[in-house]
Scaffold this active site. Sequence first.
Site, PDB file in Angstrom:
ATOM      1  N   HIS A 166       0.866  -1.175   0.000  1.00 46.00           N
ATOM      2  CA  HIS A 166       0.000   0.000   0.000  1.00 46.00           C
ATOM      3  C   HIS A 166       0.904   1.227   0.000  1.00 46.00           C
ATOM      4  CE1 HIS A 166      -2.943  -2.869   2.163  1.00 46.00           C
ATOM      5  NE2 HIS A 166      -3.131  -2.909   0.862  1.00 46.00           N
ATOM      6  N   GLU A 169       1.609   3.850   2.779  1.00 42.93           N
ATOM      7  CA  GLU A 169       2.204   3.365   4.019  1.00 42.93           C
ATOM      8  C   GLU A 169       3.728   3.451   3.905  1.00 42.93           C
ATOM      9  OE1 GLU A 169       0.339  -0.458   4.598  1.00 42.93           O
ATOM     10  OE2 GLU A 169      -1.654   0.437   4.394  1.00 42.93           O
ATOM     11  N   GLU A 335       2.547  -4.341  11.289  1.00 47.74           N
ATOM     12  CA  GLU A 335       1.881  -3.048  11.164  1.00 47.74           C
ATOM     13  C   GLU A 335       2.547  -2.007  12.056  1.00 47.74           C
ATOM     14  OE1 GLU A 335      -0.563  -2.262   9.156  1.00 47.74           O
ATOM     15  OE2 GLU A 335      -1.494  -4.156   8.556  1.00 47.74           O
TER      16      GLU A 335
END
Length: 376
Positions: A166, A169, A335
């Site tokens: 993504h 990010e 994450e």
Amino acid sequence: MQISSLFDSGNIRVIRAEQPDDIMLAINKDNQSDFYQWFHFRLTGEVNRLHTLHISDLASSAYPKGWEGYNVLASYDRQTWFRVDSEFNGDILTFSIALEQPQVYFAYFIPYSYERHLDLLADAQCSPLCELKYLGDTLDGRDMSMLVIGEPGEDKRNIWITARQHPGESMAEWCAEGIIARLLDEQDGLSRALLEKAVFYIVPNMNPDGSARGHLRTNAVGANLNREWKTPTLERSPEVYYVLNAMHEVGVDMYLDLHGDEALPYNFVAGSEGIPAYNDKLKALENQFKDALLMATPEFQDEFGYAKDEPGQADLTIASNAVGQAFECLAYTIEMPFKDNNNLPDPLFGWSVQRCQQFGEDILVAAYNVVGSLRT
């Protein structure tokens, strides 16, 4: 007064900008997609004059919860990025700044430019420990490149790391940069020990087209690459197609996919407990990796994260699930926050480049802890 986003990863739309105290903006959607959340633009204005900016239509953005407690990032020199106090009313994000210099840049997170990406690859290939491999072209004609760090061998474990599926990010590529720098440090004992046991296959930017275009989540044609791993195609998701083919050629013993989460202000991992191949061995490896990372850095925690998948119910279009299933290996999505790590808050900088890079270095501690167990 002037506002521009006509540069690498730029994204903003001006609705009105006649008065410094009432600048109204909006974010453009990813091409052929409804996703939008990433912004990056430059304001040129009057020094010492207070400028108040509003970013509108955020109730319909990709992750509205991401704006709650979020503070905009700003920089005068594009090197040091600091947080600007921001307020979110459910649809509009508002922030004010009295300019110290004629130009200031704003971004959703610290940008990682395509030029820096090329510099990262070029610098790494000059190390005797590293080989740069070209995998193919993206839909916009950019190169998909992989760094192979270490000397391949039959007894070596194959550890794969991908980042920035993504494109918004960008913390993922900053983290990958930290991993690469430590692995290539010939004076680092942990890295030397790791490379005696493993070879690292690292794709620091899985989505160079989306990154350059200023997208949040998709590639040039609106494909969410982290939903393309079951049946990638050259027409829609060549980035995944090339990397997955390379994985099948080499094999995978462990896979880490680096991401950022808009809403949760923590570092955490998402495992593959829902894949059909999940078993006690994979569960033990996951716990071993997590426990080692908890010991390595207070930046990591395992209390807050995503809900766990029920057995056999994992989405196999997602990278870590698809790879974990195909190779029956330890596979984690890692994450990082767009905001800050609430366990170690920093009001001035929030989650930053330096913390991303250090977290990448610390991830290698956990990798070293499990590398000897990956094939047992």
